[in-house]
Each structure stands twice: as structure tokens, then as C-alpha cells.
Motif scaffolding. Structure first.
Motif, PDB file in Angstrom:
ATOM      1  N   ASN A 224       1.142  -1.470   0.158  1.00  0.00           N
ATOM      2  CA  ASN A 224       0.078   0.384   0.200  1.00  0.00           C
ATOM      3  C   ASN A 224       0.879   0.999  -0.195  1.00  0.00           C
ATOM      4  OD1 ASN A 224       1.070  -0.258   2.512  1.00  0.00           O
ATOM      5  ND2 ASN A 224      -0.947   0.608   3.333  1.00  0.00           N
ATOM      6  N   VAL A 226       2.973   5.028  -1.647  1.00  0.00           N
ATOM      7  CA  VAL A 226       2.548   5.713  -2.422  1.00  0.00           C
ATOM      8  C   VAL A 226       3.187   5.647  -3.833  1.00  0.00           C
ATOM      9  CG1 VAL A 226       2.006   8.185  -2.865  1.00  0.00           C
ATOM     10  CG2 VAL A 226       1.259   6.770  -0.266  1.00  0.00           C
ATOM     11  N   THR A 341      -3.993  12.216   0.976  1.00  0.00           N
ATOM     12  CA  THR A 341      -3.498  11.293   2.012  1.00  0.00           C
ATOM     13  C   THR A 341      -2.811  11.368   2.965  1.00  0.00           C
ATOM     14  OG1 THR A 341      -2.579   8.574   1.710  1.00  0.00           O
ATOM     15  CG2 THR A 341      -1.697  10.534   0.367  1.00  0.00           C
ATOM     16  N   ARG A 346      -3.277   5.825   4.711  1.00  0.00           N
ATOM     17  CA  ARG A 346      -3.112   4.696   3.863  1.00  0.00           C
ATOM     18  C   ARG A 346      -2.885   3.142   5.113  1.00  0.00           C
ATOM     19  NH1 ARG A 346       0.687   8.523   2.822  1.00  0.00           N
ATOM     20  NH2 ARG A 346       2.260   7.856   4.902  1.00  0.00           N
ATOM     21  N   THR A 353      -1.474   2.866  -3.880  1.00  0.00           N
ATOM     22  CA  THR A 353      -1.932   4.227  -4.047  1.00  0.00           C
ATOM     23  C   THR A 353      -1.078   5.415  -5.049  1.00  0.00           C
ATOM     24  OG1 THR A 353      -2.111   4.578  -1.907  1.00  0.00           O
ATOM     25  CG2 THR A 353      -2.119   6.209  -2.293  1.00  0.00           C
TER      26      THR A 353
END
Length: 420
Positions: A224, A226, A341, A346, A353
Motif C-alpha cells: 500500500n 504511495v 492522503t 494509508r 496508492t
């Protein structure tokens, strides 16, 4: 009572069988159909020709279409022509042979029927339907017949990538002598369902078969994290960009964008909002079937950093569930509205992401020419380009964007591909 065929008709009959077999072999797949009513088999495509035999409703046959309402069919014991109206197409599903030592293939759904052959353990076979008594009608390579249903199991797919500079040869069966069905290009993303003696059964959106397992590699687990750019390619390979579209699908604009992408053989990623997924499920299916990636863009397009963890999860889960209802798959990537975000957001997101490296501002200026101008000033290998498939001006400017980037040596991949 079955009538005997005159020699001339019989000879013609054998020739047509031979031609049909060559055709099926050349295509690499068999056309399987099912009888929806009892039918008479004739030697020629005419009810005035010699009757060969009767065939019962529910029988599965290998079929070759013929003109004027007749279809040439074959079973293990019978062959000839039946009226096309008596047949219906049937779809197949891949199943894994899980019975130890494999399973026998029979001409009829009975242990007392003649054996056609043996399908070995861990082979993927295609199931077209079931018969009473726990039997399934299946195909493996050019062989068809019935196997015990309890010897089969629906396989679980693992996403892999082709790792072969010259591509991987796709074969009909798990053997170096198996019929060649084509070549999967290097870096093609596939779903792998089984591995047997060095052969992997794989599927893409348009192809399926066996390749050498050594020509596959695992995809990097993205988690997860970014991301706002992709991984540059090694020297000598084509540069890549990821076209991404937010806020759709839109009933008018998205189909136009899909048509342009298809025309130029370009793949993209669509970050969809929940209500538009629910209201345009047919378009969602089209996006998926044409090989594009579907991402989650929340339900209400809310700024997630202003919401509680519970509400963030609801925003994401509702859209993921709507996507699953449309295509039977969950979104693979996530984009937060406005790029907003933080650690709290998150903590409830399990997908990568995805932000962007080029914002075309198409939502703001609504000018088709300006989209390309923004891209020209910033594009480089690994760029993730942000656009929206809800504005007509975006569709109007897309082809020029693609033509320019192609001329600069770029190819168009999905977000998940550009991160690898």
C-alpha cells in the motif's frame, strides 16, 4: 434403423470429415456445441439425404458451421449434418485435474464407456458442462470426452509476467511438441493457474495455453505504498508512460476514449468513482475486457484526510464492491481524490496508492490542445499522466497525445505494469 451410406456419399463424407479436422487443428481449438433438442444426423446438408443416425438432446459435439441452416458435427461415434437450430454455443471454464494419477476420458458419461485417453494430474482442462451422475464434458488439446466431476477443481490464479526477450511460445498442451498457438511478448502480464513438469498454464485477456515455466517471473509486491512515477526501463527497451483517467466511467466520453485507445493498441488505467461504476456497469466490463486496469477512486470523491478511518474504509469498500459486482474482480490500485492522503488513510488502504507525475489540468482549462502542451513540457520514461474521462475535451485531445508520444518512442502500459 440406421441406413447404409452409398459408397459415393460415404467418400464425400470422409473428405468433409478430413477437411473439418484440418480446420480445427489449424485453429488450435475445437468448436464445441450442445444439442438443445433431439436431432437427425444426415449424410449431406439436406433432409432429403441419407439418414445416418439420431442424436439426443443434451449431447455435446464438435461443430463446423455450414451454410443454409446446417452444421457439420462429430462425436466419437457419429458424424454428419444436423440443422443448426438444434445446436447452441457453450462456453468453457478452465479446471485443474486434482485426482492423483489423473483421470480417464470417456466417450460417454459412464465408467463402462470406451476410454478416449488419460488426462494427467495438474493439467488444466476446459469444462463445457455437466451430465447426470457426476460427469463433466471436457476438452484437453484436441481430445474431448467425459471425466468424473469430482476429479476436478477450480484453480486459483497467480499474476506473473513473461520474462523472455524474444517472447514465450504459447502451446496447446504441456509439451515442447504441443501445437503452437502464438507467442506472448516479453513483459506480458498473465494469470498462471498451474505448473507441471516445467510447463505453466497461463491466460491473458485474449490467449490461453502452456508456456515454459522458466519464462515467467513474479511481480513485485507493491503493498500500500504511495507512487507518483513508474520504473524507467533498461537501456535499449521502449520508454513507457501510464495514461490514467479519473472520475468515470462516463456514458458518453469513456466509450470515445476506449475507441481511441483500441485504435492505437494503448493500455490505460481508469480510476472510477462508485456511483459511476454502478450506473455504467456495461462500460466497466468493456474497460476490463479490453485489457485496461481498473482503479478505485472512492465512492463520493471526498477528501479522505478530513474523514475518520471508518468513513475512509466505507468510501473505498463501497467502490471496490461495486467494481466486483460489475466484473467479478476487485480494483487493483487506488487513487485518493485530490491526491489527499496521510498515514491514517494509508492504514486502511491495502492497494498501492497512485498519484501522478504529470497533471494535464484537463479538468480546469477544458482545452484539448493544452493537454498535449502540458505533457510535452514534462514527459519522461515512467511518467504517470493524469486526465479525466468525464470531459469531452479530454477525448478530443487524446489522439494527438498518443500520436505525439508514440513518435517520441513511448509505449502505453497500465499503472501496475509501469511500477514493475
Amino acid at each position: 434403423m440406421k441406413k447404409l451410406l452409398p459408397y459415393a456419399i460415404f467418400l464425400t463424407f470422409l473428405i468433409s470429415v478430413f477437411v473439418g479436422q484440418i480446420s480445427a487443428s489449424a485453429e488450435g481449438t475445437l468448436v464445441i456445441q450442445k444439442l438443445v433438442e433431439d436431432a437427425t444426423i444426415y449424410a449431406e446438408p439436406s433432409a432429403d439425404s441419407v439418414e445416418v443416425d439420431q442424436i439426443a438432446k443434451g449431447s455435446y459435439v464438435t461443430a463446423t458451421n455450414v451454410s443454409q441452416g446446417w452444421t457439420y458435427i462429430q462425436t466419437h461415434q457419429l458424424e454428419g449434418y444436423v440443422e443448426t437450430a438444434a445446436l447452441v454455443n457453450v462456453k468453457s471454464e478452465g479446471y485443474l485435474v486434482v485426482q492423483k494419477g489423473g483421470t480417464a476420458l470417456f466417450t460417454y458419461p459412464s465408467q463402462n464407456a470406451q476410454k478416449v485417453g488419460q488426462v494427467y494430474e495438474n493439467r488444466v482442462i476446459f469444462v463445457y458442462g455437466t451430465a447426470p451422475g457426476g460427469w463433466s464434458f471436457v476438452q484437453y488439446g484436441q481430445d474431448t470426452g467425459y471425466v468424473a466431476t469430482n476429479s476436478l477443481k477450480k484453480p486459483i490464479a497467480t499474476t506473473k509476467r513473461v520474462n523472455a526477450v524474444n517472447g514465450a511460445v504459447l502451446r496447446l498442451t504441456a509439451s515442447p511438441n504441443g501445437e503452437e498457438l502464438g507467442t506472448l511478448a516479453n513483459k506480458t502480464i498473465v494469470q498462471q493457474y498451474s505448473t507441471l513438469a516445467g510447463w505453466a498454464y497461463v491466460e491473458t485477456d485474449t490467449q490461453k495455453g502452456y508456456i515454459n515455466a522458466s519464462e515467467l517471473t513474479d511481480l513485485q509486491k507493491l503493498g500500500n505504498k504511495v507512487y507518483n512515477k513508474g520504473v524507467p526501463v533498461v537501456k535499449g527497451e521502449n520508454k513507457r508512460v501510464a495514461l490514467t483517467f479519473d472520475d468515470g466511467p462516463n456514458a458518453k466520453v469513456t466509450p470515445q476514449i476506449l475507441a481511441i485507445l483500441k485504435k492505437h493498441n494503448a493500455k490505460a488505467t481508469f480510476f472510477m468513482v462508485g456511483p459511476n461504476v454502478s450506473n455504467n456497469s456495461a462500460i466497466v466490463k468493456q474497460v476490463y475486457k479490453e485489457g485496461h486496469e481498473i482503479g478505485n477512486h472512492t465512492w463520493n470523491h471526498s477528501k479522505l484526510t478530513t474523514l475518520s478511518k471508518t468513513n475512509v474504509k466505507q468510501e473505498v469498500d463501497r467502490t471496490s464492491n461495486a467494481t466486483y459486482a460489475a466484473i467479478g474482480q476487485y480494483p487493483t490500485v487506488f487513487r485518493p481524490p485530490y491526491g489527499a492522503t496521510n498515514d491514517q488513510v494509508r492504514s486502511v488502504i491495502t492497494m498501492p496508492t497512485i498519484l501522478w507525475s504529470i497533471d494535464t489540468l484537463d479538468w480546469k482549462h477544458r482545452n484539448a490542445d493544452k493537454i498535449l502542451a502540458y505533457i510535452k513540457t514534462s514527459v519522461k520514461d515512467g511518467s504517470i499522466i493524469l486526465m479525466h474521462d468525464i470531459h469531452q475535451t479530454t477525448a478530443d485531445g487524446l489522439e494527438n497525445v498518443i500520436l505525439y508520444l508514440q513518435k517520441q518512442g513511448y509505449e502505453f502500459v497500465t499503472v501496475s505494469e509501469i511500477l514493475q
